[in-house]
Design a protein around this motif. Sequence first.
Motif, PDB file in Angstrom:
ATOM      1  N   GLY A1824      31.808  81.634  -4.716  1.00  0.00           N
ATOM      2  CA  GLY A1824      31.748  80.533  -5.768  1.00  0.00           C
ATOM      3  C   GLY A1824      30.706  79.582  -5.382  1.00  0.00           C
ATOM      4  N   PHE A1825      30.476  79.453  -4.046  1.00  0.00           N
ATOM      5  CA  PHE A1825      29.333  78.457  -3.805  1.00  0.00           C
ATOM      6  C   PHE A1825      27.997  79.152  -4.304  1.00  0.00           C
ATOM      7  CE2 PHE A1825      31.885  76.783  -0.386  1.00  0.00           C
ATOM      8  CZ  PHE A1825      32.286  75.567  -0.815  1.00  0.00           C
ATOM      9  N   ASN A1826      27.790  80.335  -4.291  1.00  0.00           N
ATOM     10  CA  ASN A1826      26.542  80.760  -4.819  1.00  0.00           C
ATOM     11  C   ASN A1826      26.555  80.707  -6.346  1.00  0.00           C
ATOM     12  OD1 ASN A1826      24.604  82.040  -2.455  1.00  0.00           O
ATOM     13  ND2 ASN A1826      26.705  82.508  -2.098  1.00  0.00           N
ATOM     14  N   LEU A1827      27.653  80.961  -6.913  1.00  0.00           N
ATOM     15  CA  LEU A1827      27.772  80.872  -8.501  1.00  0.00           C
ATOM     16  C   LEU A1827      27.384  79.349  -8.793  1.00  0.00           C
ATOM     17  CD1 LEU A1827      28.379  82.144 -10.930  1.00  0.00           C
ATOM     18  CD2 LEU A1827      30.875  81.471 -10.691  1.00  0.00           C
ATOM     19  N   VAL A1828      28.178  78.321  -8.159  1.00  0.00           N
ATOM     20  CA  VAL A1828      27.764  76.842  -8.324  1.00  0.00           C
ATOM     21  C   VAL A1828      26.295  76.525  -8.263  1.00  0.00           C
ATOM     22  CG1 VAL A1828      28.576  74.636  -7.763  1.00  0.00           C
ATOM     23  CG2 VAL A1828      29.937  76.412  -7.779  1.00  0.00           C
ATOM     24  N   ARG A1829      25.828  77.238  -7.392  1.00  0.00           N
ATOM     25  CA  ARG A1829      24.300  76.690  -7.161  1.00  0.00           C
ATOM     26  C   ARG A1829      23.244  77.327  -7.795  1.00  0.00           C
ATOM     27  NH1 ARG A1829      23.853  77.645  -0.971  1.00  0.00           N
ATOM     28  NH2 ARG A1829      21.582  77.416  -1.366  1.00  0.00           N
ATOM     29  N   PRO A1843      15.839  84.338  -3.543  1.00  0.00           N
ATOM     30  CA  PRO A1843      15.792  85.306  -2.501  1.00  0.00           C
ATOM     31  C   PRO A1843      17.029  84.745  -1.395  1.00  0.00           C
ATOM     32  CG  PRO A1843      13.507  84.801  -2.839  1.00  0.00           C
ATOM     33  CD  PRO A1843      14.075  84.045  -3.621  1.00  0.00           C
ATOM     34  N   ASP A1844      17.192  83.563  -1.172  1.00  0.00           N
ATOM     35  CA  ASP A1844      18.297  83.178  -0.155  1.00  0.00           C
ATOM     36  C   ASP A1844      19.621  83.613  -0.729  1.00  0.00           C
ATOM     37  OD1 ASP A1844      17.974  81.204  -1.998  1.00  0.00           O
ATOM     38  OD2 ASP A1844      17.995  79.652  -0.653  1.00  0.00           O
ATOM     39  N   GLN A1845      19.646  83.341  -2.040  1.00  0.00           N
ATOM     40  CA  GLN A1845      20.956  83.802  -2.907  1.00  0.00           C
ATOM     41  C   GLN A1845      21.285  85.113  -2.726  1.00  0.00           C
ATOM     42  OE1 GLN A1845      20.467  82.102  -6.785  1.00  0.00           O
ATOM     43  NE2 GLN A1845      20.711  79.885  -6.128  1.00  0.00           N
ATOM     44  N   GLN A1846      20.138  86.145  -3.030  1.00  0.00           N
ATOM     45  CA  GLN A1846      20.477  87.446  -3.061  1.00  0.00           C
ATOM     46  C   GLN A1846      20.975  87.764  -1.466  1.00  0.00           C
ATOM     47  OE1 GLN A1846      17.361  89.789  -4.416  1.00  0.00           O
ATOM     48  NE2 GLN A1846      17.356  89.039  -6.465  1.00  0.00           N
ATOM     49  N   ALA A1847      20.200  87.186  -0.539  1.00  0.00           N
ATOM     50  CA  ALA A1847      20.846  87.545   1.006  1.00  0.00           C
ATOM     51  C   ALA A1847      22.334  86.948   1.233  1.00  0.00           C
ATOM     52  CB  ALA A1847      19.661  86.662   1.761  1.00  0.00           C
ATOM     53  N   THR A1848      22.449  85.925   0.797  1.00  0.00           N
ATOM     54  CA  THR A1848      23.782  85.325   1.045  1.00  0.00           C
ATOM     55  C   THR A1848      24.696  86.348   0.081  1.00  0.00           C
ATOM     56  OG1 THR A1848      23.065  83.385   1.051  1.00  0.00           O
ATOM     57  CG2 THR A1848      25.424  83.660   0.471  1.00  0.00           C
ATOM     58  N   LEU A1849      24.470  86.920  -1.209  1.00  0.00           N
ATOM     59  CA  LEU A1849      25.265  87.717  -1.811  1.00  0.00           C
ATOM     60  C   LEU A1849      25.615  88.921  -1.187  1.00  0.00           C
ATOM     61  CD1 LEU A1849      24.194  86.678  -5.130  1.00  0.00           C
ATOM     62  CD2 LEU A1849      26.495  86.238  -4.282  1.00  0.00           C
ATOM     63  N   TYR A1850      24.428  89.388  -0.809  1.00  0.00           N
ATOM     64  CA  TYR A1850      24.525  90.855   0.250  1.00  0.00           C
ATOM     65  C   TYR A1850      25.290  90.758   1.355  1.00  0.00           C
ATOM     66  CZ  TYR A1850      22.905  94.590   3.029  1.00  0.00           C
ATOM     67  OH  TYR A1850      22.978  95.634   4.114  1.00  0.00           O
ATOM     68  N   ARG A1873      32.951  88.058  -9.693  1.00  0.00           N
ATOM     69  CA  ARG A1873      32.196  87.158  -9.244  1.00  0.00           C
ATOM     70  C   ARG A1873      30.853  87.917  -8.990  1.00  0.00           C
ATOM     71  NH1 ARG A1873      33.900  82.256  -7.138  1.00  0.00           N
ATOM     72  NH2 ARG A1873      35.854  81.719  -8.298  1.00  0.00           N
ATOM     73  N   PHE A1874      30.707  89.011  -8.663  1.00  0.00           N
ATOM     74  CA  PHE A1874      29.452  89.640  -8.483  1.00  0.00           C
ATOM     75  C   PHE A1874      28.881  89.993  -9.675  1.00  0.00           C
ATOM     76  CE2 PHE A1874      30.671  91.110  -3.982  1.00  0.00           C
ATOM     77  CZ  PHE A1874      29.788  90.484  -3.224  1.00  0.00           C
ATOM     78  N   GLN A1876      29.100  88.207 -12.318  1.00  0.00           N
ATOM     79  CA  GLN A1876      28.600  86.881 -13.047  1.00  0.00           C
ATOM     80  C   GLN A1876      27.121  86.845 -12.322  1.00  0.00           C
ATOM     81  OE1 GLN A1876      31.672  83.999 -12.069  1.00  0.00           O
ATOM     82  NE2 GLN A1876      32.928  84.790 -13.615  1.00  0.00           N
ATOM     83  N   PHE A1877      26.912  87.217 -11.253  1.00  0.00           N
ATOM     84  CA  PHE A1877      25.710  86.917 -10.564  1.00  0.00           C
ATOM     85  C   PHE A1877      24.786  88.096 -11.022  1.00  0.00           C
ATOM     86  CE2 PHE A1877      27.969  84.460  -7.447  1.00  0.00           C
ATOM     87  CZ  PHE A1877      27.036  83.239  -7.328  1.00  0.00           C
ATOM     88  N   ASN A1878      25.043  88.910 -12.065  1.00  0.00           N
ATOM     89  CA  ASN A1878      24.084  89.815 -12.607  1.00  0.00           C
ATOM     90  C   ASN A1878      23.940  90.873 -11.425  1.00  0.00           C
ATOM     91  OD1 ASN A1878      23.882  89.354 -15.379  1.00  0.00           O
ATOM     92  ND2 ASN A1878      22.597  87.607 -14.734  1.00  0.00           N
ATOM     93  N   LEU A1879      24.689  91.039 -10.503  1.00  0.00           N
ATOM     94  CA  LEU A1879      24.680  92.099  -9.536  1.00  0.00           C
ATOM     95  C   LEU A1879      25.777  93.258  -9.821  1.00  0.00           C
ATOM     96  CD1 LEU A1879      24.221  89.950  -6.339  1.00  0.00           C
ATOM     97  CD2 LEU A1879      22.670  91.364  -7.569  1.00  0.00           C
ATOM     98  N   PRO A1880      25.609  94.048 -10.745  1.00  0.00           N
ATOM     99  CA  PRO A1880      26.546  95.099 -11.055  1.00  0.00           C
ATOM    100  C   PRO A1880      26.776  96.180 -10.071  1.00  0.00           C
ATOM    101  CG  PRO A1880      24.720  95.354 -12.645  1.00  0.00           C
ATOM    102  CD  PRO A1880      24.294  94.084 -11.852  1.00  0.00           C
ATOM    103  N   ALA A1881      25.665  96.599  -9.377  1.00  0.00           N
ATOM    104  CA  ALA A1881      26.015  97.271  -8.363  1.00  0.00           C
ATOM    105  C   ALA A1881      26.775  96.891  -7.313  1.00  0.00           C
ATOM    106  CB  ALA A1881      24.542  97.970  -7.610  1.00  0.00           C
ATOM    107  N   PHE A1882      26.612  95.670  -6.817  1.00  0.00           N
ATOM    108  CA  PHE A1882      27.915  95.276  -6.103  1.00  0.00           C
ATOM    109  C   PHE A1882      29.370  94.963  -6.527  1.00  0.00           C
ATOM    110  CE2 PHE A1882      23.849  93.570  -4.241  1.00  0.00           C
ATOM    111  CZ  PHE A1882      23.935  93.795  -2.913  1.00  0.00           C
TER     112      PHE A1882
END
Length: 2029
Positions: A1824-1829, A1843-1850, A1873-1874, A1876-1882
Amino acid sequence: NKCINYLFAPAATSSVLSVLLWYTICFFDVELLTNEDTNTVRFDSVSKEENGSGLYQVDTLVKISTANEVRTVTVYGSNWSIVVADKTVILFDQSYQTILLLLHFETDVDAIDVCLDGQFLAVCERNGNLHLVYVPHKKILLTRVWVFFIVHCVYVYFTGVKKMVVVDNLLYILDTEDILSLWDLHFLVMVHCWPDLSIYDFELTTECGSASMVAPYLSVAISTCAFSSCSSSSRGQPIASVVVRCFTEALPENRFSRLLHKHMFEEAEKFAITFELDLELVYKVKLDFVLEQLASASVGGYGQDVWSELVDEAKTNLTKITDEQYVVDYCLKAPWPTFETAEKMLNHAATRYSSLQIQEALARLATFCSLQGLENFNGIAWIEFLNSTDNLGDILTHLRDGDMKGAQLLWLRYEGQIAVEFDESRLEAILSAIPEDLPSQDLCPWFRTVFVPFVRRVLPGGQRNLAKWLEQKARNLELTEKGAWPQNGLDLAVLGVPSLWTWMKSDDNNGAREVENLKALVSNLRRLLDLHRKYNCKLSLSVFEKGSALSVAFFMLDKVPAPELIAATVENSILPYAEEHEIPFDELLLQYIKDLLERCSSQTTTLFTEWEAKAVAVLGCMTDTDLMVDAVLEIMQKAVVPWSNVVEKLVQQYLEMDGPKQELLKESYRLMEIRKLLRGYGIRNFNLSNTNQIMTLIRYILKQDVPTALEDSLTLADAYKLPTSQINYLYLIQLIGQGKTEEILTVLKKLSSAEAECVIERLTSWARLQLEDKDHISDEVRKGKTLCFNIKVHFVYFLQDDALKSMECENNLIMFKAIAHLQEDFDVFFTPSNYEDPNIRKQIQEHHITAYENTRGRHSSKAKATTAPVVANDPDGKTKTISTEAGLRRLGRQLQRTEQELWSDLALRALGVGKVDKALKIFSELYEHHYNSSTGKVLFTAAKTLCQMLEADVPMVLPDDMDLPAVIHYLACQAITVCHSDLLLDCLELCKCTRIAMDVYHQCQLSDNYGFIAKVSAEKDPCSQWSFQDVFNEDCIVLDPVSVLPVQYEITNCLLPISQDTKLYPLDCSCLSHCSFEDGSNYLQPLLGPLTNMLQMLQECSQLELALRVLVNSYGSCLQHVTSNVMDIKLSAQLKKYNVCLNDLRKTTTSILNAVAVALLNKVFNWRVVDCDLAIGLCTLLSKVDVFKILWKVIDNTWQNYDKILAVARVGANLCCLYNEAEEQKKFLSVITDAEWGIKLSKLEISIQPVFRQRPEMKSSLIPVLVKNRKITPDIILQYCSTFGLDHDGVINQYITTLLLLQEDEEGAGDPGQEEMQPLCHADTLERVLQIIPMLHSTNELTDSLCAAIFKLSPYNYERIEVVLKIIQAADENVTRFSVSQAMGLLQHLKSYKRVSPPSDVENTYLLENSLLPNPLSSSRLPFHLLMQTKHYWKIISPELTEETFPTLLLISKLMKVNLDKLYMSAANHVFEKKMKPLLLEQRKKAQGHHGNNKETFKVAMTMMKYIHCIQSPEWAAATAHRITQELPPGYEKTQSLRFCLALGDAWLKDPNLEEAARARGETFLSKLKLQFQRSATENTLIASQLSSPEHLKLTGLPARLIVALYEHSSVEQRYRESGGQTYPDIHAAVKEIATINKVDILKIRNMMLEKWICKTGPAVAKDIGNQDCVSNIEEDPDLMRVVYMLQSCSMDDAVRLLKPILSAETWPLSTSGPRLTFCHRTRALLCLVRLADSATLEAQLQIPSNKILYYLKCYIFVSQLEALNIPYTVRSFLSSPKEGLVKGLWKNHSHEPQAVRLVADLCLEYQVYDPQLWNSLLQKLLGFNLVRRHAPEKSLYRHNLPDQQATLYRTFVLLLKCPFLLNLDLIGIANRFAQFNLPAFALGTLLLIPCANKKPQQVQGFLSVCNPVTVLEQVEELMNTGELAGIPAQIRETVLTFISQNGQHQKLLTTKHFNHLKQHVVSNGQPDQVKDLVDYLISQNRCLKVADSVLHHFDYCSVTENNKPVILLSLFFRSFLNSRMEYWDKPV
């Protein structure tokens, strides 16, 4: 009975028993039962005292069955249990557990008993046999036949009794109705009866121990297997089996237990209720039974309905149990058949009793589900997994099985637990469990991301083992994975190399050596990979490690297959490689040539010399001349001898060059020639250190029988400066021994006179010594010595120049010859001393004369029968027994006695008998060996005799082709040379006559009609043709020899009329001209007739010359005869008798003479060359008038034949002299002069005909023609002038002028009319002129004209100019226009100089202005005239200035007296422009300029400095250097040049005579120069350190800011991030040098940077250290890396001293105005400190145990994060606080803060805080925090995430996988949630974690239907390839590909790189329908190749997996078909 009888045989007892035992086993099956068929029955009361029902237990003990029917069964009881069934007896133990004995008999057994405690068994058969059996040995001891009389008294009382047994007072009776009853024995009262049981037989086995028991234990044999099936109706029927059961009275508890044991749960439940037993025990036992059934269901023993009922049963019973722990334990140990059941039951247990055990089970269930998959769930496996406490063991199992994904998953889930007990042994176990065949690409990601960081963090000491294993594994990949080598090895090895940041100082003891080894391997692999990629050089690792940079280059060259490819390889690979590794290029190639030669020369024969061509090809790529010569020398040394054409051509090429090493090259070539020479003699290795060794080698060569031995020996001697006479001497001795005479003479002829003399003297001495050694001479040696004597014969020829030595040698020769012949002919050996003794010679002679006389006598007697005289009978003329004259002659000759007379007699005797050949041989030997008057007499006699024989036509024996007249003449000539003076006149007359006869014969016809000669007219004596003038050869008719020869020899005999027998006195002669009249003979009359005939025949044949000779000779002899006799008065009276003859002779002579003379004179004048002497002679025979008339007629009629005119004129002049005709002689002399000049000028192609026979003054008209002729010489000119009296001064001037100008014109343009003539060379021209000049009276006019003309010559024609200057010098006149000496000096310099620049415009202009033609010499020569005119001097000289030409130009400049400073300045500028600039530019291109140590650059710089130092003006020198410096590019060279300029400026200011203005200019110049030097030096430091970025270069004037910028350079961060193997700039050295150059305080700058980097504040700091991984790897904060790097330049103690105060201080301790310190600052300082200090130092300084330092660092990080949340904690309070409470408090109060959420996640993982609700919320919050930011719109791709957002999501996804409450999480919500971040693989990965088998496929299908599969696959490759996700990426890819294949969406991947994965997936699944769909789609898209590839893949897969032969054949056919159709497609399959 045979069997019975056999039983009593003692020896056969055991055998029979065995047989019986076997027989029994074949028919009976005895089965022992242990309470398996146990039941409990209820009987009525057996006693009146008992009330109610009793509970009894029935146990089945034994079951006996047979294939046949048992007719009778008898049971008999005793202490042992015996069962008898028909003919079989079975003995059991008391408990029926063991068969003691089993016997089979022939008939039924009627009675049996046991005695002596079971030792013996008695058996009675029905046939009367009684057997006694010994039980322990199972033997029948005896058998007897008995008759039994059994009285059954009891049976009398009881009728119908079948069996009865008495025990104590109880009697058991079985009647014939199969009813058993119990009686009291004393009272015979029935106690109990069993009427309901049909009992066939019974046996009482055990007595009851209690008297209260109603009945003892009773064992009953029942007729059927089922107790209840036996009834009375079955009596008498055959029995198939016998069962022994036991029943006893039982307790309720026992019955209850039995019911439970029998799984009779309903009865047990009722029984428990009835007897008030434990009812829950029934449910528990029932659950246990269900548990067993579930276990069977788990392994597939039941269907789904069965195990569903079992699960329901379990659920039902669990609800009835109140024991919660039991419920929990049961749910944990039950092997639930499905995952859903297991999850449901565990959740049920959790609801009943919440415990950590259940939660852990749920976590393990999630792990098990992920590990095995929902579809592969197995209850047994699940229980095993749940009960397993060895997580590491499970991981090892998966690793050994090759299941890397399973091992990764287990590690991911249980990493924390593994870390607790992780040690080196477990590390070794993991490493050893990894399969050898596991692909490195599968291993590397997990090792990189998970395992290696874990080892470094948890077990730092394990890095040693890990590094060692990785090193070995990486090395093994070279063999196991060759295709990807060495990239795969590098990828694997680099994992074990920690970065500088992760490798803390405390790790130095944790395998530093192994890590260093691994680093070395990584470095080698990087370089090896570079070789593979850059240079296509594939080396094995072992070869690369053992080698060096040079050896690698050598290997690349070795791999070149052909010499023709060497140049391209060197250019494309070797040169870049050498530049990269800073290897001198030419030295590398030279070393390779040496190495190649060293390796190949010793192993290669002359048949394989390709390496020579390769070495030559490599040499051709070199550029350094000196090194090239060294390479040539090496090739010469190592090349195979004889040299190949390649080597020979190379050596000759370099021998023709000029260079400092040319002499060395020639010397080496000479040695190689020697080596080549010696190789021909098999000598390969030699070391000649002294003369003796050389001579030994020469002797060896001479002994070889080869034609070139002497030549080779002389070559070797010449090479080592040895005298050649010794070699020739040795060789001649060897040839003498071999008998090679011709070779000896050939050798001697080639020697010089002095050397031949020396050799001959030594050979003579050697011969004398050999001959004196008489006692040691063998036959063969004597033969050799004989030859040496023969050779001495020819020695005199070589010593003719020295009379004394010739005489000495001749004396020795005579002696040697005699000794040799005596030895050879007569086998008589003399030593020199013996031969010189006359007495010994006399004895030998007498002995052989006697022998000869005896032999001759015998031959005479035998010869009487023959008519022909015999001279000798030895065919070769030589015999060792004297049997002929020849033998005696030889003996006499050798003994120096009277052999000459003997020879004479023998010769004349042979001649008398017609043996002309034999006689001539003797005459020849006489003349050769006895050159004296006696020989002359014999020769004269022989010649005269032959003349007489020819006149008389006497038969003679002649050899073929002998010219006998010539032989006769030759004998006469020999006689006259040696005869006595008294015989001289006779010999003379004979010579004349025989010569005429010979000439007459030579004029005869070719046919042989005379009978003694086959004349060959062409073969004449060469000496007869020698003449100093042209000899007339008359043309005439040939003569008839038959007619003329007898007549001529008759004339000869008439001219020698005195007979040989006539005694002559001294001074008497036998010739006609000198014979006397005293005897009264008329010697003229016989002569007239043959003379007339002869003259007539000669005239008829036009033989005029012969006629004249015959006439003159004969007439002269006659005239002399008469004249000589008239002088004697006594004889004059007899003259009258001769008058008539004399008159006739005179008349005939006169008439013939005139006619012959006139005709012959005309012949002489008309011949091609006039014979002047003959003509004069003929003229004297005629009158003067006739002669002059003839002569002038010939002169007048001859046209321009000046040779003939000259000859005729000379004849006339000579005749005039004879006749004293002065006037006539003058005319002839004038003609002679003109004719001579005509001849001379005609040779020069000049005709004198216009002035021939004209007046002298007319001769001057020919002068212009003469001087213009190129062939004319000054001597000719002067002779012409002198001859004709002309004025020679004018002619000379004209000649010189014409000569010089004509030569210049001819050299410039050429003379088309005289193309065939070569121009006169300059030396000849000068010589001609210098010879003429002294003849001039005055040279002024000549000098003036030459001074004016010299500048009209071509300025490049040095030779002509030199000639003119030398002429001017020779004229010795003062020249005012220029200095002749200066001009000559300049000319000498120019002659030795070769031009380097093209002609300038000034030169072209000069040529045009002076009308001079262009000269090709202008490209190589400087213009002389323009250098003499100094106004153009610098325009010509400046372009010529180079380092090589400077010395010559300096000499020229000094000679021309120009300003030398300008020359030095020009030279320096020229060298800079032409050499330094291009060199620096090339180095910059090659990135070499910053090194500053380039040899060539240094050499050029030194040259420039040398030129600048030579400039006399300091200001000019400084200005020149500064101007050059300004043009230099930044770098080392410019800095050094500025330093040089500073030195020049200092020298300028130190000049004491410097003016003020100049000093001021110098000071200003120097101050600016110093600033420029500082900037340049700083810039050069940056360039040298590879730090010359534009930003840094801008700061060169601000050193402090530059130093800060340098420490903030990106390489510092890269240095700590990378794992090693790379090179980075040395910033420490650069900073130190910059500080030194600019004189700045580096300590102050360091403190400032520490404060900047450690004390920075803000959210970035908290974020950077908020990650737990910062404990060992803080890659997010480069500032701390800069701190560590900067402090590494100082000592460890200094670094600790700087950082330690920060940990405890309140404010910044390194300055007075620093900021306040926080835990964030202290943590940063501690992070740096642990990387700078070792463990011991840290423990001593911080008072923290070394093994707790990292933990304390972790606590510092947590405290700093709490501090950032304004939560006041200290390290001590944090250590003592409960972590679960801390986590929950943080979550309660700060869950709305992202930083706190991340901290909670870290603390939960670190301290294992497991709360499902907390974890679910935690993951939702993180997402949720990554989505808000996130600011990007949802439609954007994942790449738009920061890049830091991708690292946090990973990281969130990783936490999801690690979450222990995975089954309780809202996975669908997290997936959304994943998404929504356009990370369909996750998102898809999250959905795949759903545990519900029904919900999961639905969610996955729904998600895939709306997302882009390409995006999913790309994210899998880009974001999920870390190796940490444990198989999830592969699962996601497979799910996507399966979805696409099943739904036919192939088009989505067709144009992407993922299509190959799809194709492989479809084929590997083996679904034909899917393969067909894919093929159909590809065909529709016209992708034929892809169709073919897919089909072939499918065929291959099917053939491999199914071993399907038809499929394999079809695959082969299809592949062949496709390849045959490839012409229509783009490439074959």
